[in-house]
Design an enzyme around this catalytic site. Structure first.
Site, PDB file in Angstrom:
ATOM      1  N   GLY A 131       0.651  -1.044   0.243  1.00 46.89           N
ATOM      2  CA  GLY A 131      -0.122   0.533  -0.088  1.00 46.89           C
ATOM      3  C   GLY A 131       0.893   1.314  -0.235  1.00 46.89           C
ATOM      4  O   GLY A 131       1.977   1.564  -0.316  1.00 46.89           O
TER       5      GLY A 131
ATOM      6  N   HIS B  97       5.486   1.955  19.466  1.00 49.96           N
ATOM      7  CA  HIS B  97       4.657   2.155  18.817  1.00 49.96           C
ATOM      8  C   HIS B  97       4.730   3.722  18.472  1.00 49.96           C
ATOM      9  O   HIS B  97       3.636   4.666  18.741  1.00 49.96           O
ATOM     10  CB  HIS B  97       2.957   2.071  19.333  1.00 49.96           C
ATOM     11  CG  HIS B  97       2.199   1.832  18.075  1.00 49.96           C
ATOM     12  ND1 HIS B  97       1.374   0.906  18.110  1.00 49.96           N
ATOM     13  CD2 HIS B  97       2.454   2.652  17.175  1.00 49.96           C
ATOM     14  CE1 HIS B  97       0.421   1.060  17.252  1.00 49.96           C
ATOM     15  NE2 HIS B  97       1.172   2.227  16.492  1.00 49.96           N
TER      16      HIS B  97
ATOM     17  N   ARG C 145       0.807  -4.175  12.641  1.00 49.09           N
ATOM     18  CA  ARG C 145       0.144  -4.307  14.378  1.00 49.09           C
ATOM     19  C   ARG C 145       1.259  -5.486  14.771  1.00 49.09           C
ATOM     20  O   ARG C 145       1.472  -6.292  14.151  1.00 49.09           O
ATOM     21  CB  ARG C 145      -1.057  -4.466  13.727  1.00 49.09           C
ATOM     22  CG  ARG C 145      -1.844  -3.486  13.352  1.00 49.09           C
ATOM     23  CD  ARG C 145      -1.840  -2.357  14.767  1.00 49.09           C
ATOM     24  NE  ARG C 145      -2.880  -0.860  14.793  1.00 49.09           N
ATOM     25  CZ  ARG C 145      -2.558   0.327  13.972  1.00 49.09           C
ATOM     26  NH1 ARG C 145      -0.852   0.116  14.214  1.00 49.09           N
ATOM     27  NH2 ARG C 145      -3.300   1.063  13.900  1.00 49.09           N
TER      28      ARG C 145
ATOM     29  N   ILE D 299       2.136   3.099   2.661  1.00 46.07           N
ATOM     30  CA  ILE D 299       3.172   3.189   2.850  1.00 46.07           C
ATOM     31  C   ILE D 299       4.711   2.032   2.442  1.00 46.07           C
ATOM     32  O   ILE D 299       5.932   2.430   2.528  1.00 46.07           O
ATOM     33  CB  ILE D 299       3.169   2.825   4.581  1.00 46.07           C
ATOM     34  CG1 ILE D 299       2.367   4.109   5.582  1.00 46.07           C
ATOM     35  CG2 ILE D 299       5.007   2.585   5.901  1.00 46.07           C
ATOM     36  CD1 ILE D 299       2.014   2.758   6.932  1.00 46.07           C
TER      37      ILE D 299
ATOM     38  N   GLU E 200      -0.736  -3.928  23.660  1.00 48.00           N
ATOM     39  CA  GLU E 200       0.388  -2.633  24.148  1.00 48.00           C
ATOM     40  C   GLU E 200      -0.040  -2.258  24.934  1.00 48.00           C
ATOM     41  O   GLU E 200      -1.627  -1.488  25.425  1.00 48.00           O
ATOM     42  CB  GLU E 200       0.593  -2.188  22.785  1.00 48.00           C
ATOM     43  CG  GLU E 200       1.135  -2.824  22.276  1.00 48.00           C
ATOM     44  CD  GLU E 200       0.666  -1.457  20.606  1.00 48.00           C
ATOM     45  OE1 GLU E 200       0.248  -0.481  20.066  1.00 48.00           O
ATOM     46  OE2 GLU E 200       1.998  -2.108  19.291  1.00 48.00           O
TER      47      GLU E 200
ATOM     48  N   THR F 216       6.724  -2.307  11.767  1.00 45.78           N
ATOM     49  CA  THR F 216       6.509  -1.204  11.949  1.00 45.78           C
ATOM     50  C   THR F 216       4.222  -1.413  11.719  1.00 45.78           C
ATOM     51  O   THR F 216       3.864   0.155  11.756  1.00 45.78           O
ATOM     52  CB  THR F 216       6.850   0.084  11.259  1.00 45.78           C
ATOM     53  OG1 THR F 216       6.363  -0.611   9.913  1.00 45.78           O
ATOM     54  CG2 THR F 216       8.088   0.195  11.507  1.00 45.78           C
TER      55      THR F 216
END
Ligand code: DGY
Length: 323
Positions: free
Chosen positions: A158, A284, A236, A160, A265, A234
């Site tokens: 995508g 994160h 999930r 990113i 988290e 980076t």
């Protein structure tokens, strides 16, 4: 009467004041994360919610909020929200894509370089006082893995993923990718996931967490990775089996990892990845620059303002609710 909107954290950016003019706005001032019980009590009777990725928006919460008309999350990922439950209730969900693309790609590349060249491990070594005459520069002292000329496998091409591919091109890397939907990007060779894992020196994950991608990199997929490869995540935490990854890093099957996201988290103290020297860990912070976080907050506010004004949210995850 002004409609009630609950905002689960103080937000940066310049537009939150505009929202305050348009509604009866209540902002959680902390300290720390908003407890789920407090979200439930503060949201009671509200028409709108502006939340973060740390707020769980599930069916049980929604059932207790019959007045809720919109949810706007200051995040691109929406795995913390039961999107189907929102859609069934005709409630639009806003998110913040686009503005964090380059910042997150930079983080992925920072982790890739740091893991390859053992930056965090070397930093700890020096600070511990271990850099002594007896333990100094030598031919194999802190040797890592070359990035230039290596193969980077991008899982999820995508926006990113493509931004990471552009950075990799600058490092003279061969870039291969896997994407669920067909995609053509110049300079990127599309492969099956198994082919990608088998040939990549570095693997960087850029898929969203959804039912189809949960545990995508399970023990068997990690077992297909090239010996000595480096994994960067980076996206999930739930996409990778953390125990299987830790085992592969501990037994030397993989050489290193750069991990920004965890299944739970804040990360639990007994997470096996924390005990490994060859894992670079960040909390994160993929999109954490001052400018990007302000842009994300302004987008989340813009979505909320549109909803309050009866307009379509500029970035809506479930636009079918407007049909
Ligand atoms: C998001 O917006 O989903 C990111 O994880 C924040 O960095």
């Amino acid at each position: 009467m002004m409609r009630k909107v609950f905002v689960t954290h103080q937000l940066p950016g310049g537009r939150i004041h505009e929202l305050a003019q348009l509604c009866d706005m209540n902002v959680w001032m902390g300290p720390g994360l908003l407890p789920a019980s407090r979200l439930r009590s503060e949201l009671a009777g509200c028409h709108g919610l502006v939340c973060l990725l740390t707020d769980r928006i599930d069916k049980t919460l929604l059932d207790a909020m019959p007045a809720l008309q919109f949810v706007s999350s200051m995040s691109v990922g929406v795995d913390h929200v039961d999107v189907q439950a929102l859609s069934e209730r005709g409630i639009p969900l806003g998110n913040t894509p686009g503005v964090l693309v380059d910042t997150t790609a930079d983080t992925a590349f920072a982790l890739l370089l740091a893991a390859a060249r053992r930056v965090a491990e070397a930093d700890r070594f020096v600070r511990r006082g271990d850099w002594t005459e007896a333990n100094a520069w030598a031919p194999e002292f802190f040797t890592g893995k070359d990035v230039s000329g290596a193969t980077l496998g991008i899982v999820g091409l995508g926006e990113i993923g493509q931004a990471v591919a552009r950075r990799a091109a600058g490092f003279g890397m061969r870039v291969v990718a896997w994407n669920r939907a067909p995609r053509e990007v110049p300079g990127v060779e599309m492969l099956t996931l198994d082919e990608l894992l088998a040939c990549s020196d570095f693997v960087s994950i850029h898929v969203a967490l959804a039912q189809e991608t949960r545990n995508l990199l399970d023990a068997s997929k990690i077992g297909l990775m090239k010996p000595g490869a480096v994994l960067v995540n980076t996206a999930r935490g739930g996409i990778v089996d953390e125990n299987a990854l830790a085992a592969a890093l501990a037994n030397g099957r993989l050489s290193a990892a750069g991990i920004d996201v965890f299944a739970k988290e804040p990360v639990l103290a007994d997470n096996p990845l924390l005990a490994l020297p060859n894992v670079v860990i960040t909390p994160h912070i993929g999109s954490a620059t001052i400018c990007t976080r302000a842009l994300m907050a302004d987008m989340a506010v813009a979505n909320a303002i549109a909803a309050l004004q009866g307009q379509v949210m500029p970035c809506c995850v479930n636009p079918q609710v407007y049909d």
